[in-house]
Scaffold this active site. Structure first.
Site, PDB file in Angstrom:
ATOM      1  N   GLY A 106       0.810  -1.206   0.000  1.00  0.00           N
ATOM      2  CA  GLY A 106       0.000   0.000   0.000  1.00  0.00           C
ATOM      3  C   GLY A 106       0.845   1.258   0.000  1.00  0.00           C
ATOM      4  O   GLY A 106       0.604   2.190  -0.783  1.00  0.00           O
ATOM      5  N   ILE A 143       6.320  -8.237   7.954  1.00  0.00           N
ATOM      6  CA  ILE A 143       6.594  -9.518   8.618  1.00  0.00           C
ATOM      7  C   ILE A 143       5.941 -10.682   7.890  1.00  0.00           C
ATOM      8  O   ILE A 143       6.302 -11.846   8.119  1.00  0.00           O
ATOM      9  CB  ILE A 143       6.140  -9.501  10.091  1.00  0.00           C
ATOM     10  CG1 ILE A 143       4.621  -9.456  10.205  1.00  0.00           C
ATOM     11  CG2 ILE A 143       6.793  -8.364  10.854  1.00  0.00           C
ATOM     12  CD1 ILE A 143       4.110  -9.751  11.597  1.00  0.00           C
ATOM     13  N   ASP A 144       4.973 -10.404   7.003  1.00  0.00           N
ATOM     14  CA  ASP A 144       4.227 -11.496   6.359  1.00  0.00           C
ATOM     15  C   ASP A 144       5.005 -12.191   5.246  1.00  0.00           C
ATOM     16  O   ASP A 144       4.604 -13.270   4.805  1.00  0.00           O
ATOM     17  CB  ASP A 144       2.910 -10.953   5.775  1.00  0.00           C
ATOM     18  CG  ASP A 144       1.922 -10.557   6.855  1.00  0.00           C
ATOM     19  OD1 ASP A 144       2.051 -11.061   7.982  1.00  0.00           O
ATOM     20  OD2 ASP A 144       1.033  -9.737   6.578  1.00  0.00           O
ATOM     21  N   ARG A 159      -1.949 -31.934  26.281  1.00  0.00           N
ATOM     22  CA  ARG A 159      -2.949 -30.956  25.847  1.00  0.00           C
ATOM     23  C   ARG A 159      -2.680 -30.530  24.401  1.00  0.00           C
ATOM     24  O   ARG A 159      -1.562 -30.617  23.900  1.00  0.00           O
ATOM     25  CB  ARG A 159      -2.882 -29.752  26.780  1.00  0.00           C
ATOM     26  CG  ARG A 159      -3.885 -28.663  26.523  1.00  0.00           C
ATOM     27  CD  ARG A 159      -3.811 -27.636  27.635  1.00  0.00           C
ATOM     28  NE  ARG A 159      -4.386 -28.152  28.884  1.00  0.00           N
ATOM     29  CZ  ARG A 159      -4.148 -27.632  30.077  1.00  0.00           C
ATOM     30  NH1 ARG A 159      -3.322 -26.603  30.187  1.00  0.00           N
ATOM     31  NH2 ARG A 159      -4.717 -28.134  31.150  1.00  0.00           N
ATOM     32  N   ARG A 171      35.408 -35.004  15.478  1.00  0.00           N
ATOM     33  CA  ARG A 171      36.238 -34.549  14.361  1.00  0.00           C
ATOM     34  C   ARG A 171      37.200 -35.633  13.863  1.00  0.00           C
ATOM     35  O   ARG A 171      38.223 -35.333  13.254  1.00  0.00           O
ATOM     36  CB  ARG A 171      37.015 -33.293  14.770  1.00  0.00           C
ATOM     37  CG  ARG A 171      36.122 -32.076  14.972  1.00  0.00           C
ATOM     38  CD  ARG A 171      36.934 -30.810  15.226  1.00  0.00           C
ATOM     39  NE  ARG A 171      36.103 -29.618  15.196  1.00  0.00           N
ATOM     40  CZ  ARG A 171      35.464 -29.114  16.230  1.00  0.00           C
ATOM     41  NH1 ARG A 171      35.577 -29.713  17.427  1.00  0.00           N
ATOM     42  NH2 ARG A 171      34.720 -28.037  16.120  1.00  0.00           N
ATOM     43  N   ASN A 210      30.827 -22.094   8.361  1.00  0.00           N
ATOM     44  CA  ASN A 210      30.551 -21.889   6.934  1.00  0.00           C
ATOM     45  C   ASN A 210      31.833 -21.989   6.113  1.00  0.00           C
ATOM     46  O   ASN A 210      32.132 -21.130   5.278  1.00  0.00           O
ATOM     47  CB  ASN A 210      29.887 -20.524   6.702  1.00  0.00           C
ATOM     48  CG  ASN A 210      29.199 -20.435   5.344  1.00  0.00           C
ATOM     49  OD1 ASN A 210      28.694 -21.424   4.829  1.00  0.00           O
ATOM     50  ND2 ASN A 210      29.202 -19.253   4.752  1.00  0.00           N
TER      51      ASN A 210
END
Length: 741
Positions: free
Chosen positions: A115, A160-161, A196, A468, A529
């Site tokens: 918007g 956030i959506d 529950r 390792r 990484n």
């Protein structure tokens, strides 16, 4: 995009945040201000969103880089956002144009939803007419209007959506997912205690991204999405599945419903209706948790800070290099790459999803979502079952071994859980090889069942163990014997550097030992990484969030005392955590193993820090990778800054250590561990069913998920340092320098 001549480049840029707030907006504003300053351009912050454009005055004022020093870690938006009815009128937009031209602004970075971005595009298209009307009314000098003939516009999506076409991730979505997952992890413990069922409502009127990804990350038992309404008998199916879970020993059940969920007739499915149904059909307590606006709040995640920084810088580059009459662009991230797309085309594709849902064309709505959305939905349908399907595998019942190698990485348990359930669902046997390749050598191998991995998706560490150990040639006969004894047909190795070394050792000797001639696939799981064949490893996102959280706490203590902190992070010979945490935490200086440290560098950095503190700075932050230099250690650097800081500042060190390997995995690591494991199982199944025995490494490369032949492993790594030869994330080094200046 054709480059704009230097004479036509804007000298002032406006930045505003509009619509609903989203975590990471402040990081985007900070990046715009600092990137513009680096290029010699003034940034005006437009406070209170579009309202600030209309009313002007003190709501539009210059913002210096120094003013952005303490906003990176804050949620919401420090420059404010507000709805503005006046901007929807031509009179309001004419006032906004006058306010901008009065300050010499004819370029705008708009951060908001569809918007807000649509409103800004209307403003851009009317700009020449608005200025002509102002000139005719005598409110604007003709020569002033002539200097600003067009309005440049770029858009960043703060939502956030995660509901905008043109980008895989919107600013704020990752943080919202963090909030949901944290709440659901807490709910699971109380639900289990009382046996529950909890019904959890999350945001998403027209987009089920948060509901879908939260379901994968928390092992929810049922999910209801706007794009994919359930079958007509969904109420019967849901109650049957919840009951089946109880019968096999599951102590709790979680149903996630997006706020915009509906049935195939378009009738809303609410949390209240689900609770009433469960209580009536199952005769047990059910509770509702509506997370609401808590999903928007709090400090942004490491990824949202990084994403917003990346896109904010790219937005400035776009404005400086496009021609004044260029079509406005949306800056987004697609397949881990910054991309530009026509702004209004993205808005129209986004709104088309809602139109398909309202027209009950749900297949059309799903097709407009990304391929990963659809694939994630299919994976969820399998792993959330109470038991594997009864359809037996065609032909031989293959046996897949799952093993870890290297240090622990958050997400390892999620990968094993996915491998077990996806493998069993195919009719295969899945074997857990405990304690890494040492366990394989001595036969510590156990067959896994469906419920053996219940609850593992959210657990940190490695339940089947890791180390390792890299087998030598002398270990291979014993390993071959165990593979034959347990009839292992394929291996999934989820681990890091030494895991890759071990997998390649087996692969390289398949001609010598017939039992080793099996398909192997390596799944990158290491916080460092530092493995080849991928730009991103599972576990690194959790480590980054851990670092950023700790640095946020350090920041609070440092500001009160005028202090420089030297923070040491893990990574061995790879600087990935160092660079990305430096960007996400707002470090002034970053010391990488890839670059090393020199005395000249340290001297220049000390002098620069002194100047900053003389100018009023109260905090200095330096991030040093543990492998940056063997001589200029963290202790040495701390002592140097302490000595030279004199009365301007003191210096302290913080060595974060192995805390970076611990903790529950982030939503990102849970989701991608599940997704990549699904691809690995698919790869191994293809090899086994076709009779082929190729081995590979899976990973994201050039923004795409690819398999790389394991045979190429030796030529992809730097043997003098524990890291790949190619590290594409190093392209962000210049961005870190700009943000730290």
């Amino acid at each position: 995009m054709s480059a704009a001549p230097a004479s036509s480049r804007p000298t002032s840029i406006g930045v505003l945040t509009s619509g609903g707030d989203a975590p990471g907006m402040n990081a985007a504003v900070r990046a715009v201000v600092r990137s513009a300053a680096y290029h010699g351009v003034v940034t005006y912050a437009v406070h209170e969103g579009l309202r600030g454009l209309v009313y002007g005055g003190d709501l539009i004022r210059p913002m210096e880089p120094a003013e952005t020093g303490g906003i990176l870690h804050k949620g919401g938006t420090v420059i404010g956002t507000a709805r503005c009815k006046e901007f929807r009128t031509r009179e309001g937009r004419r006032a906004a144009a006058r306010n901008m031209v009065d300050r010499g602004i004819d370029a705008l970075v708009a951060i908001g939803g569809d918007g807000s971005l649509t409103g800004c595009d209307i403003f851009r298209r009317e700009w020449p007419e608005l200025l002509a009307e102002l000139v005719e009314a005598g409110e604007l000098a003709p020569e002033k209007a002539a200097r600003h003939p067009a309005l440049r516009l770029v858009g960043l999506v703060g939502s956030i959506d995660n509901d905008m076409a043109g980008t895989d991730m919107t600013i704020g979505a990752d943080t919202a997912l963090h909030r949901i997952v944290e709440a659901m992890d807490a709910l699971r413990s109380t639900a289990s205690s009382h046996q529950r069922t909890f019904v959890v409502e999350v945001m998403g009127r027209h987009c089920g991204y948060l509901a879908l990804m939260a379901s994968i990350a928390t092992a929810a038992n049922w999910v209801l999405l706007p794009e994919q309404p359930p079958a007509d008998d969904w109420d019967v199916q849901m109650c049957r599945d919840v009951k089946a879970g109880r019968e096999i020993g599951r102590r709790q059940s979680i149903v996630i419903v997006a706020e915009g969920a509906c049935d195939r007739e378009g009738n809303p499915i609410t949390a209240e209706s689900i609770r009433n149904l469960l209580e009536a059909e199952l005769g047990e307590d059910a509770r509702i948790t509506i997370l609401g606006h808590v999903q928007r709040g709090g400090a942004p995640s490491a990824f949202d800070r990084y994403l917003a920084t990346l896109l904010g810088d790219a937005a400035v580059e776009q404005l400086l290099n496009e021609t004044p009459d260029a079509e406005p662009q949306l800056i987004g991230l697609r397949e881990n790459r910054v991309v530009t797309s026509p702004l209004m085309e993205c808005v129209q594709r986004t709104r088309a999803v809602s139109e398909h849902i309202q027209a009950r064309d749900f297949d059309g709505a799903m097709k407009l979502r990304s391929g990963s959305f659809h694939q994630s939905y299919q994976i969820l349908q399998t792993i959330q079952q109470a038991a594997p399907r009864r359809t037996a595998a065609v032909g031989r019942r293959f046996r897949i071994g799952v093993i870890h190698g290297g240090g622990p990485a958050p997400g390892m348990n999620a990968a094993v859980r996915a491998a077990v359930r996806l493998g069993l669902d195919r009719g295969y046997s899945v074997l857990a090889i405990r304690r890494g390749f040492r366990g394989l050598r001595r036969g510590d191998i156990h067959e896994m069942n469906w419920m053996d991995v219940s609850g593992w998706v959210s657990e940190g560490g490695a339940e089947i163990g890791t180390n390792r150990f890299v087998p030598g040639v002398e270990d291979l006969p014993a390993i071959a014997e165990q593979i034959a004894a347990h009839r292992i047909d394929a291996l999934l190795m989820a681990g890091g550097w030494t895991g890759y070394e071990a997998a390649h050792m087996l692969h390289a000797h398949r001609d010598t030992f017939r039992e080793l001639d099996i398909p192997i696939v390596c799944l990158p799981m290491t916080i460092n990484n530092d493995v080849p064949g991928t730009e991103l490893s599972i576990g690194s996102d959790t480590a980054l969030n851990s670092i950023v959280s700790d640095v946020d706490k350090i920041r609070q203590s440092a500001v009160a005392t005028r202090r420089v902190f030297i923070v040491e992070v893990m990574g061995r010979d790879s600087g990935y955590l160092t660079l990305l945490s430096g960007l996400a935490a707002g470090a002034e200086r970053i010391y990488l193993p890839e670059e090393g440290i020199t005395l000249d560098t340290l001297t220049a950095d000390v002098h620069a820090m002194e100047e900053n503190f003389r100018a009023g700075r109260r905090l200095g932050l330096i991030i040093r990778g543990e492998g940056a230099d063997p001589v200029y250690t963290t202790g040495f650097i701390t002592s140097l800054f302490e000595k030279e800081g004199g009365e301007l500042f003191d210096a302290r060190q913080a060595i974060l250590g192995h805390i970076q390997e611990g903790g529950d995995p982030s939503p990102f690591d849970r989701i991608h561990a599940t997704s990549l494991t699904a691809h690995c199982i698919e790869y191994l199944a293809d090899q086994l069913q076709s009779g082929r025995r190729a081995s590979a490494m899976i990973g994201f490369q050039s923004g795409r998920l690819q398999f790389t032949d394991l045979t190429t492993y030796p030529v992809l790594v730097d043997r003098n340092a524990q890291r790949p030869i190619e590290q594409r994330w190093m392209q962000r080094r210049q961005l870190a320098r700009i943000m730290g200046s």
